[in-house]
Design a protein around this motif. Structure first.
Motif, short mmCIF file in Angstrom:
data_model
loop_
_atom_site.label_atom_id
_atom_site.label_comp_id
_atom_site.label_asym_id
_atom_site.label_seq_id
_atom_site.Cartn_x
_atom_site.Cartn_y
_atom_site.Cartn_z
N LEU A 35 53.58 34.80 59.35
CA LEU A 35 53.64 35.26 57.96
C LEU A 35 53.07 36.67 57.86
N ARG B 219 52.99 20.96 56.72
CA ARG B 219 53.64 20.96 55.42
C ARG B 219 52.70 20.37 54.37
N THR C 37 67.15 28.69 50.69
CA THR C 37 66.30 28.74 51.89
C THR C 37 65.69 27.40 52.29
N PRO C 38 65.39 26.49 51.33
CA PRO C 38 64.85 25.19 51.78
C PRO C 38 65.82 24.42 52.69
N THR D 255 65.12 24.13 56.42
CA THR D 255 64.24 23.09 56.96
C THR D 255 65.08 21.97 57.56
N LEU E 78 57.71 23.21 59.28
CA LEU E 78 57.17 23.80 58.06
C LEU E 78 57.94 25.08 57.76
N THR E 79 58.60 25.14 56.60
CA THR E 79 59.36 26.34 56.24
C THR E 79 58.66 27.06 55.11
N GLU E 80 58.38 28.33 55.30
CA GLU E 80 57.75 29.11 54.23
C GLU E 80 58.59 30.34 53.92
N LEU E 81 58.55 30.72 52.65
CA LEU E 81 59.40 31.79 52.14
C LEU E 81 58.56 32.94 51.61
N LEU F 103 56.92 36.10 45.78
CA LEU F 103 56.86 34.64 45.79
C LEU F 103 56.40 34.14 47.15
N GLN F 104 55.49 33.17 47.13
CA GLN F 104 55.15 32.43 48.35
C GLN F 104 55.56 30.99 48.10
N ALA F 105 56.45 30.47 48.94
CA ALA F 105 56.91 29.10 48.73
C ALA F 105 56.94 28.35 50.04
N GLU F 106 56.81 27.03 49.92
CA GLU F 106 56.89 26.17 51.09
C GLU F 106 58.09 25.27 50.83
N ALA F 107 59.16 25.50 51.57
CA ALA F 107 60.43 24.84 51.30
C ALA F 107 60.74 25.01 49.81
N THR F 108 60.86 23.94 49.03
CA THR F 108 61.21 24.07 47.62
C THR F 108 60.00 24.20 46.71
#
Lengths: 331, 331
Positions: free
Chosen positions: A104, A128, A156-157, A160, A198-201, B201-206
């Motif tokens: 990150l 997660r 983007t989710p 995962t 674990l997917t982060e955006l 934005l910081q997101a974890e999957a949805t």
């Protein structure tokens, strides 16, 4: 990571040895290829031997790599990797707090699309929804990929689910084991967890800056190494099959499989991934309990996922609700 | 930031002086209220004086704050602030590289909803799509809010538009100037930029972990301080009206206005914000050029925004396309 010019030369020598590990490579050849003195070559070889690489040195023949230290190293990861972008740039750490946190940070500093952050030992892994995932030194896989897809943020989710499909495929190809996916992204074998994803955006308004996907995979942990309280919940490929796997080859297979699916996803959308995910899903049709991030708990039947990858849950009254992010359980 | 117990006491003394700035406050009263010795009170007052606070000390009457150093300080920001969560926790830095970068870091470490990161001088400000925004010491506003809304990720970009509305309203209330919003988030007065807004934005999957909104506002820069090449592009409230504004009051008004709109948005959705945004939009109906992050350029008429806050652009053939993130220009 190895820094500086000397470090770069040492990495190049290791890479040459890897690519020629069936035959001897002369000091002369190495020094000419890399433009450094034969003394420098000899010095780097000594350092590599000190790091645990078994390198045979035979007068007039040269050097030959006979064994690498257990666990991962950068040369083994990059040598022979058949991908276009995923894993082409590798940030390898022998030990690190969390590959996800580092990825990150690197993503924020502009790391290129496809960058792989990987380690032999993760000390403070992130899971997660705040769960943790431990990884022993040189035994398992802990890595994070930095991807910069041109996608609307709400899609983007789905990455995962795509990653879970890649993990199941690689496990099946390498070990013959057929695992199941528990929505959205846990990989289980006979109810015990083998892989966490674990997917982060990171996004700027509507613009996706980076998607960072972390993967923890229990590969070579021995059955006896699992603490008593985890034995019913987690396992490793080695504990199941009795085989010790080559971690670098495992990672390479994963990156190659992932990239193929990722390209398919970018070209054709989630509809191309959905049937592959469904094929391995183990929660569908089951009566489940859904624990959402805010603490809210729902119960119902898991109907499946919709075209966006969202879980559909039918309650006792027949009402169907969409579940975006949650932990699910069943008895 | 001031750290430790002594720092906390000093902050409390400053807060008490602020709240009683019309009258004298005895050393006895301060020492009793805060549970520290009168010598400690005297020592902290001396330190505050060294920092530039003008504090009158009169025997038998006590202490009275007559003037604060120019620019912002934590006590001035928090004293009298009428919000529920936004700005209730303040991380103040006299100088910082970027409030946005620090806020993203703090958000990642678990900073609470509503946390405000604010500085007197931002040395390396971040702007939207990589643009930079400079801020002089103690003259302008550079701040970032950490928010943790319970929202689907695709709705978070609407918070940029909401922030622009809050900025325009506060400027109008404080200065009487009526500014325009250039989609999505630049605030202009007679074509020159006064405010820049950056939403990340910081997101974890949805799951939305944090939305960090950075705001740079040219408040008290003097007309003569703008570099020649910027004079046609940027301005400040002071350069336009000739008035020097109280920065702390400005920030407080902004936070209060923002929170009201934010609550409205969380309860009723973007439909409650849209008409307010449209009322101030200056790009609607204009022939514009749209430069997207990948470098693609579109031209057409800006029709307006849809119910999701997305810009609608009509090209020469009458085809309407949606613009999610871009810079727009017109002649």
């Amino acid at each position: 990571m190895v820094h500086g010019l000397a470090g770069k030369t040492k990495k190049s020598i290791l890479k040459m040895l890897y690519e020629n590990r069936d035959s001897f490579l002369s000091g002369q050849k190495i020094s000419e290829t890399l433009g450094c003195s034969r003394t420098a070559v000899w010095k780097h070889i000594r350092e590599l031997q000190d790091q645990g690489f078994l390198i045979e040195a035979v007068q007039k023949s040269g050097y030959r790599l006979t064994a690498a230290p257990s666990g991962l190293n950068e040369a083994a990861l990059s040598s022979g990797l058949e991908t276009k972008s995923v894993g082409r740039h590798i940030c390898f750490y022998d030990t690190i707090g969390s590959t996800q946190k580092e990825a990150l940070r690197l993503a924020d500093e502009g790391a290129e699309d496809g960058t792989l952050v990987i380690t032999n030992q993760q000390i403070a892994g992130r899971g997660r929804l705040g769960h943790t995932w431990q990884s022993e030194r040189g035994v398992n896989i802990a890595m994070s990929m930095i991807l910069r897809p041109s996608l609307p943020i709400e899609k983007t989710p789905q990455m995962t689910l795509l990653t879970a499909v890649a993990a199941v495929k690689v496990i099946e190809d390498t070990t013959g084991l057929s695992c199941g996916i528990k929505w959205p992204n846990d990989i289980l074998y006979e109810g015990r967890k083998l892989v966490g994803i674990l997917t982060e955006l990171q996004a700027e308004a509507t613009f996706v800056k980076a998607v960072v996907i972390g993967i923890g995979m229990n590969v070579n942990t021995e059955e006896s190494s699992f603490p008593e309280e985890l034995k019913s919940k987690a396992s490793s490929l080695r504990a199941i099959t009795g085989v010790k796997y080559n971690l670098a080859e495992f990672v390479q297979s994963f990156l190659q499989t992932f990239e193929r699916l990722y390209e398919l996803f970018l070209e054709e959308g989630f509809s191309a991934i959905k049937p592959l995910w469904e094929m391995h899903a183990i929660s569908l049709g089951k009566q489940i309990r859904v624990r959402q991030p805010g603490g809210k708990v729902l119960e119902g039947t898991a109907l499946g996922i919709n075209d966006e990858g969202v879980l559909l849950l039918k309650d006792g009254k027949g009402h169907v609700s969409r579940v975006y992010s949650a932990d699910i359980e069943w008895s």
